[in-house]
Every structure is written in structure tokens, then in C-alpha cells.
Design a protein around this motif. Structure first.
Motif, short mmCIF file in Angstrom:
data_model
loop_
_atom_site.label_atom_id
_atom_site.label_comp_id
_atom_site.label_asym_id
_atom_site.label_seq_id
_atom_site.Cartn_x
_atom_site.Cartn_y
_atom_site.Cartn_z
N ALA A 22 0.81 -1.22 0.00
CA ALA A 22 0.00 0.00 0.00
C ALA A 22 0.85 1.27 0.00
CB ALA A 22 -0.94 0.01 1.20
N LEU A 23 2.07 1.21 0.52
CA LEU A 23 2.91 2.41 0.57
C LEU A 23 3.33 2.89 -0.83
CD1 LEU A 23 4.27 4.52 2.35
CD2 LEU A 23 6.20 2.96 2.58
N PRO A 24 4.02 2.04 -1.63
CA PRO A 24 4.34 2.51 -2.98
C PRO A 24 3.08 2.67 -3.83
CG PRO A 24 4.99 0.23 -2.76
CD PRO A 24 4.60 0.72 -1.38
N GLU A 25 2.08 1.86 -3.57
CA GLU A 25 0.83 1.95 -4.32
C GLU A 25 0.22 3.35 -4.19
OE1 GLU A 25 -2.46 -1.44 -5.01
OE2 GLU A 25 -2.28 -0.74 -2.95
N LYS A 26 0.19 3.88 -2.97
CA LYS A 26 -0.37 5.20 -2.73
C LYS A 26 0.46 6.28 -3.46
CE LYS A 26 -2.94 8.27 -0.56
NZ LYS A 26 -4.23 8.60 -1.07
N ALA A 27 1.77 6.21 -3.35
CA ALA A 27 2.63 7.20 -4.00
C ALA A 27 2.50 7.12 -5.52
CB ALA A 27 4.08 6.99 -3.58
N ILE A 28 2.49 5.92 -6.06
CA ILE A 28 2.38 5.74 -7.50
C ILE A 28 1.04 6.25 -8.00
CG2 ILE A 28 2.19 3.96 -9.30
CD1 ILE A 28 4.29 2.36 -7.55
N GLU A 29 0.00 5.94 -7.27
CA GLU A 29 -1.34 6.39 -7.65
C GLU A 29 -1.45 7.92 -7.62
OE1 GLU A 29 -5.54 4.37 -6.81
OE2 GLU A 29 -4.55 5.11 -5.00
N GLU A 30 -0.81 8.53 -6.64
CA GLU A 30 -0.87 9.99 -6.49
C GLU A 30 -0.07 10.74 -7.55
OE1 GLU A 30 -2.31 12.14 -4.09
OE2 GLU A 30 -3.48 10.42 -3.41
N PHE A 31 1.06 10.18 -7.98
CA PHE A 31 1.99 10.94 -8.81
C PHE A 31 2.18 10.44 -10.24
CE2 PHE A 31 3.26 11.66 -4.37
CZ PHE A 31 3.06 13.03 -4.33
N THR A 32 1.46 9.38 -10.62
CA THR A 32 1.56 8.88 -11.99
C THR A 32 0.17 8.56 -12.53
OG1 THR A 32 1.79 6.54 -11.39
CG2 THR A 32 3.83 7.84 -11.52
N LYS A 33 0.13 8.32 -13.83
CA LYS A 33 -1.11 7.92 -14.49
C LYS A 33 -0.93 6.53 -15.08
CE LYS A 33 -2.65 12.51 -15.73
NZ LYS A 33 -1.79 13.63 -15.76
N PRO A 34 -2.02 5.79 -15.31
CA PRO A 34 -1.91 4.46 -15.92
C PRO A 34 -1.05 4.50 -17.18
CG PRO A 34 -4.14 4.80 -15.17
CD PRO A 34 -3.42 6.12 -15.00
N GLY A 35 -0.20 3.49 -17.32
CA GLY A 35 0.68 3.39 -18.47
C GLY A 35 2.02 4.08 -18.31
N MET A 36 2.15 4.93 -17.32
CA MET A 36 3.43 5.63 -17.10
C MET A 36 4.47 4.67 -16.54
SD MET A 36 2.29 9.39 -15.70
CE MET A 36 3.91 10.13 -15.87
N VAL A 37 5.73 5.06 -16.64
CA VAL A 37 6.84 4.26 -16.16
C VAL A 37 7.27 4.75 -14.78
CG1 VAL A 37 9.24 3.59 -16.57
CG2 VAL A 37 7.67 3.78 -18.50
N VAL A 38 7.46 3.80 -13.87
CA VAL A 38 7.95 4.09 -12.52
C VAL A 38 9.34 3.47 -12.40
CG1 VAL A 38 7.59 3.65 -10.06
CG2 VAL A 38 5.63 4.13 -11.55
N TYR A 39 10.32 4.27 -12.00
CA TYR A 39 11.69 3.78 -11.82
C TYR A 39 11.93 3.51 -10.34
CZ TYR A 39 16.76 3.81 -11.51
OH TYR A 39 18.06 3.48 -11.23
N GLU A 40 12.45 2.33 -10.05
CA GLU A 40 12.77 1.92 -8.68
C GLU A 40 14.24 1.49 -8.65
OE1 GLU A 40 13.33 1.63 -5.54
OE2 GLU A 40 11.28 1.07 -5.05
N PRO A 41 15.14 2.35 -8.15
CA PRO A 41 16.57 2.03 -8.17
C PRO A 41 17.00 1.01 -7.13
CG PRO A 41 16.24 4.15 -7.14
CD PRO A 41 14.89 3.69 -7.65
#
Length: 87
Positions: A22-41
């Protein structure tokens, strides 16, 4: 304020810094849109990968530890997913 239960932090025995999906899920949902790329180093046990899959985002992750990569791959396979190695 985000209220996120620590109940979702499985795999604690396999990764020292495991946190709920739920933690990254909340951040990803807040700051990206479906189909966008999320980078996790620092992919670790793949929690961000799982969150991206649940939210229809593309994940690009890096992890140097073979044991953590194995944990992430196992977690994804349990969900019926097959990650791809990108070069």
C-alpha cells in the motif's frame, strides 16, 4: 496524511526493509497515471513492482543482490507474472 497499515509487509524474513504494498501503491497512484513508467533504483523484494502491476504502470527496477532478485521473482510468479530482463 497517509494512513497505511504495516500488515501488508510480508517477506520480512527475506528482506530487512520490507514495507506494505500500500505504501508505494499510494505514491504511484498519487503521482503517476496508468501506463506511465515508474523507476525503482532499489527493487529489493519487488514491492514496487507489485504495486505498479496492480495500478497498470510500467516498472523499471534495479537490484544488485541476487537473493533479493530471487525473492522479487518469486513474489511476481505467485501473482502469475513473468518479468523481463532489460539490457
Amino acid at each position: 496524511t497517509w494512513r497505511i497499515s504495516s500488515n501488508g509487509a510480508q517477506q520480512v524474513d527475506l528482506h530487512k526493509a520490507c514495507f506494505p504494498i500500500a505504501l508505494p501503491e499510494k505514491a504511484i497512484e498519487e503521482f503517476t497515471k496508468p501506463g506511465m513508467v515508474v523507476y525503482e533504483p532499489f527493487c529489493g523484494s519487488g514491492t514496487t513492482l507489485i504495486a505498479c502491476e496492480k495500478l497498470d504502470r510500467k516498472a523499471r527496477c534495479v537490484e544488485l543482490s541476487p537473493s533479493y532478485v530471487a525473492v522479487a521473482l518469486e513474489r511476481l510468479s505467485v501473482l502469475g507474472l513473468t518479468p523481463r530482463l532489460m539490457s
